[in-house]
Design a protein around this motif. Structure first.
Motif, short mmCIF file in Angstrom:
data_model
loop_
_atom_site.label_atom_id
_atom_site.label_comp_id
_atom_site.label_asym_id
_atom_site.label_seq_id
_atom_site.Cartn_x
_atom_site.Cartn_y
_atom_site.Cartn_z
N GLY A 62 0.81 -1.21 0.00
CA GLY A 62 0.00 0.00 0.00
C GLY A 62 0.84 1.25 0.00
O GLY A 62 0.56 2.22 -0.73
N VAL A 63 1.90 1.29 0.81
CA VAL A 63 2.77 2.46 0.86
C VAL A 63 3.42 2.70 -0.50
O VAL A 63 3.48 3.84 -1.00
CB VAL A 63 3.86 2.28 1.94
CG1 VAL A 63 4.84 3.44 1.90
CG2 VAL A 63 3.22 2.19 3.32
N GLY A 64 3.88 1.63 -1.13
CA GLY A 64 4.51 1.78 -2.44
C GLY A 64 3.55 2.30 -3.49
O GLY A 64 3.90 3.17 -4.30
N ALA A 65 2.31 1.80 -3.47
CA ALA A 65 1.32 2.24 -4.45
C ALA A 65 0.98 3.71 -4.27
O ALA A 65 0.90 4.47 -5.25
CB ALA A 65 0.06 1.38 -4.34
N LEU A 66 0.79 4.12 -3.02
CA LEU A 66 0.45 5.53 -2.77
C LEU A 66 1.62 6.45 -3.14
O LEU A 66 1.40 7.54 -3.70
CB LEU A 66 0.08 5.72 -1.29
CG LEU A 66 -1.14 4.93 -0.80
CD1 LEU A 66 -1.44 5.28 0.65
CD2 LEU A 66 -2.35 5.20 -1.66
N ALA A 67 2.83 6.03 -2.83
CA ALA A 67 3.99 6.84 -3.18
C ALA A 67 4.13 6.95 -4.69
O ALA A 67 4.46 8.03 -5.22
CB ALA A 67 5.25 6.22 -2.57
N PHE A 68 3.87 5.87 -5.41
CA PHE A 68 3.96 5.89 -6.87
C PHE A 68 2.97 6.89 -7.46
O PHE A 68 3.30 7.68 -8.35
CB PHE A 68 3.69 4.49 -7.43
CG PHE A 68 3.62 4.43 -8.92
CD1 PHE A 68 4.76 4.49 -9.71
CD2 PHE A 68 2.38 4.31 -9.56
CE1 PHE A 68 4.68 4.44 -11.09
CE2 PHE A 68 2.29 4.26 -10.93
CZ PHE A 68 3.45 4.32 -11.71
N VAL A 69 1.71 6.87 -6.97
CA VAL A 69 0.69 7.79 -7.48
C VAL A 69 1.07 9.23 -7.18
O VAL A 69 0.94 10.12 -8.03
CB VAL A 69 -0.68 7.45 -6.87
CG1 VAL A 69 -1.70 8.53 -7.20
CG2 VAL A 69 -1.16 6.10 -7.39
N ALA B 18 -4.33 2.87 -4.41
CA ALA B 18 -3.71 3.82 -5.33
C ALA B 18 -4.79 4.56 -6.13
O ALA B 18 -4.69 5.77 -6.36
CB ALA B 18 -2.76 3.08 -6.27
N GLY B 19 -5.83 3.83 -6.57
CA GLY B 19 -6.91 4.48 -7.30
C GLY B 19 -7.65 5.48 -6.44
O GLY B 19 -8.02 6.57 -6.90
N ALA B 20 -7.91 5.11 -5.18
CA ALA B 20 -8.58 6.03 -4.27
C ALA B 20 -7.73 7.28 -4.04
O ALA B 20 -8.25 8.41 -4.00
CB ALA B 20 -8.86 5.34 -2.94
N PHE B 21 -6.44 7.08 -3.91
CA PHE B 21 -5.54 8.22 -3.71
C PHE B 21 -5.54 9.14 -4.93
O PHE B 21 -5.53 10.36 -4.81
CB PHE B 21 -4.13 7.70 -3.44
CG PHE B 21 -3.32 8.59 -2.52
CD1 PHE B 21 -3.75 8.85 -1.24
CD2 PHE B 21 -2.14 9.16 -2.95
CE1 PHE B 21 -3.02 9.66 -0.39
CE2 PHE B 21 -1.40 9.97 -2.11
CZ PHE B 21 -1.84 10.22 -0.82
N ALA B 22 -5.59 8.54 -6.12
CA ALA B 22 -5.68 9.34 -7.34
C ALA B 22 -6.99 10.13 -7.37
O ALA B 22 -7.04 11.26 -7.85
CB ALA B 22 -5.58 8.43 -8.56
N ALA B 23 -8.08 9.55 -6.83
CA ALA B 23 -9.36 10.25 -6.78
C ALA B 23 -9.26 11.50 -5.93
O ALA B 23 -9.76 12.57 -6.29
CB ALA B 23 -10.45 9.31 -6.25
N PHE B 24 -8.61 11.38 -4.78
CA PHE B 24 -8.48 12.54 -3.90
C PHE B 24 -7.63 13.63 -4.57
O PHE B 24 -7.95 14.82 -4.49
CB PHE B 24 -7.84 12.15 -2.58
CG PHE B 24 -8.48 10.96 -1.93
CD1 PHE B 24 -9.86 10.82 -1.91
CD2 PHE B 24 -7.71 9.97 -1.37
CE1 PHE B 24 -10.46 9.72 -1.33
CE2 PHE B 24 -8.29 8.86 -0.78
CZ PHE B 24 -9.67 8.73 -0.76
N LEU B 25 -6.55 13.20 -5.22
CA LEU B 25 -5.64 14.17 -5.84
C LEU B 25 -6.33 14.92 -6.98
O LEU B 25 -6.24 16.15 -7.06
CB LEU B 25 -4.39 13.46 -6.35
CG LEU B 25 -3.44 12.91 -5.29
CD1 LEU B 25 -2.35 12.05 -5.94
CD2 LEU B 25 -2.79 14.04 -4.50
N SER B 26 -7.02 14.21 -7.86
CA SER B 26 -7.61 14.86 -9.03
C SER B 26 -8.77 15.77 -8.64
O SER B 26 -8.88 16.90 -9.12
CB SER B 26 -8.07 13.81 -10.04
OG SER B 26 -9.00 12.93 -9.46
#
Length: 608
Positions: free
Chosen positions: A3-10, A398-406
């Motif tokens: 999870g940490v790696g996926a969030l950092a990648f995004v 990672a997808g959820a994190f991308a949702a927050f960012l966009s």
């Protein structure tokens, strides 16, 4: 670890894409409307990327887990709102030549006072929508990494602010377009895999059948309640309790008969395998009710229709959505963008629906805590224990994190753009200061305010947009009789009623009681009232009709090829070449200005 790696990648990829998009951003039009040069397909992906927020990625599945078929109105409403936007608003709004919603209001009705009220409501809607994005980011990071909630809020805020500072709308367009496809991949792949796993189980048919019983725990579970809840028990159960029940300390194995139980925060509940699950009060207690629409009587019916009003009409009033249509080259491209968005959103919402149904079968324990927003994040490991589940969970996170960012990027650009042009001087420097200020306020509120279901807060944002900007846009575009006094009166009335409902709902929750349906979903009342007030007051103040109303309406409705469309604020924001072309009447646009009309001294006194 995954999870940490996926969030950092995004996070890193988002920053790099923002840097690429910001390289050529150096003027105010770049920061506000990406120089009006975004293609139809890229703009549709960017709109879909910013529109698919925490409510879409996490809460839709959580609501289906908790409320069943009645929750399907959320994805339907979120998508169908673009049909109304495409038919009534998109093309005329782009042809107005405005840069922001307040700019459109002044261009149409010639009132600076109306513009100030529009600025106020843009900020209110933007912040109200932004806070649950940041709070959900903290929830996602905590679920995936066990880090404190505030860390996720801070990380998302930092990445978003840096990207917006670098290039405004021009920088985040590329980011948001990419993030739509990243979110679609991040939710589609796990859905296909988990559904295949479900179909491969020997008891799949039995699990899928409707039942008169509540959900059942297939294995022993220990559940700790993060906050006080009122649980509804429909079948007798025996469990071990360590904590406070109905105001008394309990540390023993107890028998709960059917009824309602107030359970305190921090209480630990130990269930044995095969136990039926008590459900947070207000949600369907039996599977058959979960599969049957409208079982809650008049209040539930009112909430459903009010939700339809809010989502169908609120979409055309969301500032961060509308500002993206200003980035299209012309009105036809804006209408085509809305059509593309319909298909992109319809495809996406298929997947949270399936995950919500699967969560009902494999994560019934979330019905005890009421924290169903975490269902999408927890489902992969619940169905696939081990590394495979961890990898799928990381993809979803990672997808959820991308949702927050966009979504946060779009909200921050729209609010900062309005603050910089309507409160400050409108230069690039002011835009950046407005970005920092808006981000700081949103982060502070996200950390201080208690967290609720993101979908509920977002639905209230839709209700506020539907009760303020929707009437202004529909009447301003399609009715020549609208006056600035009528517009202000309708917006203040509709928006004020929604804010009163929000305050009443919060106070009810603090008292521990269920808010009335009108307080939870007020749009069914507030939207018609806002329209009615605008029409009645405009008719009463018809002497204040703008003198150039015919010319302004012609510009908004004339086909693009006739050449009436032009930027409203070229003199303020344009380059030297654009100013020279506008002054000489050159280029494809006719020399028609949108300066506020000359008002009589009596009318000026009325406005003051």
């Amino acid at each position: 670890m995954w999870g940490v790696g996926a969030l950092a990648f995004v996070a890193v990829l988002t920053f790099l894409l923002g840097f690429v998009g910001a390289r050529k951003a150096n003027t105010t039009p770049d920061f506000l409307v990406a120089r009006r040069a975004v293609s139809t397909t890229r703009n549709a992906a960017a709109i879909s990327g910013e529109y698919l927020s925490a409510a879409s990625f996490l809460s839709v599945a959580g609501l289906i887990l908790k409320d069943g078929v009645d929750a399907l109105w959320y994805p339907i409403g979120f998508t169908a709102g673009y049909l109304a936007l495409m038919l009534f608003v998109a093309a005329p709004l782009r042809r107005s030549g405005a840069y922001t919603l307040p700019d459109f209001a002044e261009a149409r009705l010639g009132s600076t006072r109306l513009r100030h009220w529009c600025t106020f409501f843009v900020v209110c809607i933007g912040v109200l929508y932004l806070v649950p994005q940041l709070q959900s980011a903290g929830l996602t990071l905590t679920t995936a990494t066990r880090l404190p909630t505030w860390v996720g809020t801070a990380v998302v805020s930092a990445v978003v602010v840096v990207n917006v500072l670098g290039g405004g709308m021009r920088a985040i367009t590329l980011v948001q377009a990419f993030q739509y496809w990243a979110k679609l991949l991040a939710i589609a792949v796990p859905t296909f895999v988990l559904f295949a796993v479900f179909l491969g189980r020997p008891d799949a048919g039995e699990q899928a059948q409707a039942s008169d019983r509540p959900p059942v725990l297939t294995e022993a579970k220990t559940i700790t309640l993060p906050e006080s809840v009122r649980l509804q028990v429909t079948e007798p159960i025996t469990l071990t309790v360590h904590g406070v029940v109905r105001g008394e300390q309990v540390d023993a194995r107890v028998y709960w008969a059917p009824g309602s139980y107030e359970v305190g925060a921090g209480t630990e509940l130990d269930f044995t395998a095969g136990s039926t699950v008590p459900v947070v009060e207000g949600s369907p207690t039996r599977s058959v009710n979960w599969l049957t629409p409208q079982t809650g009587g008049f209040n539930e019916l009112f909430q459903t229709y009010s939700l339809i009003f809010a989502t169908f009409l609120g979409t055309m009033g969301l500032p961060h959505v509308l500002v993206r249509f200003y980035t299209n080259p012309d009105g036809r491209a804006a209408r085509g963008t809305a059509l593309h968005v319909l298909s992109l959103l319809g495809l996406f919402y298929l997947f949270p629906t399936v995950l919500g149904v699967l969560s009902r079968l494999f994560l019934p324990e979330l019905l005890v805590t009421g924290k169903t927003d975490t269902a999408v994040l927890m489902l992969p490991e619940a169905m696939l224990p081990g590394m495979a589940g961890q990898i799928l969970g990381a993809v979803v996170a990672a997808g959820a994190f991308a949702a927050f960012l966009s979504t946060s990027s779009g909200l921050l650009v729209s609010v900062a753009g309005v603050v910089s042009t309507d409160i400050l001087r409108g230069r690039v420097r002011e835009f950046r200061w407005a970005t920092v200020l808006t981000g700081a306020v949103a982060v502070s509120l996200a950390l201080v305010l208690p967290r609720s279901d993101a979908s509920m807060t977002v639905a209230m944002s839709f209700a506020l947009a539907a009760s303020t900007f929707c009437p202004l846009l529909v009447l301003g575009i399609w009715w020549r009789g609208l006056t600035w006094v009528g517009a202000v009166s309708g917006m203040v009335t509709g928006g004020g009623l929604v804010m009163v409902a929000m305050v009443g709902s919060v106070l009810s929750s603090y008292r521990g009681s269920e808010p009335h349906a009108l307080l939870q979903q007020p749009a069914l009342v507030t939207v018609p009232v806002a329209f009615l007030v605008m029409v009645v007051v405009s008719k009463a103040t018809s002497r204040l009709l703008p003198e150039d109303v015919s010319r302004v309406l012609l510009r908004m409705h004339a086909p693009d090829r006739l050449g009436f469309m032009r930027d409203r604020d070229v003199a303020r924001f344009g380059t030297d070449e654009e100013r020279a072309r506008a002054a000489s009447g050159g280029g494809r646009h006719r020399r028609l200005t949108l300066r506020p009309r000359s008002r009589t001294s009596e009318q000026q006194g009325d406005e003051k």
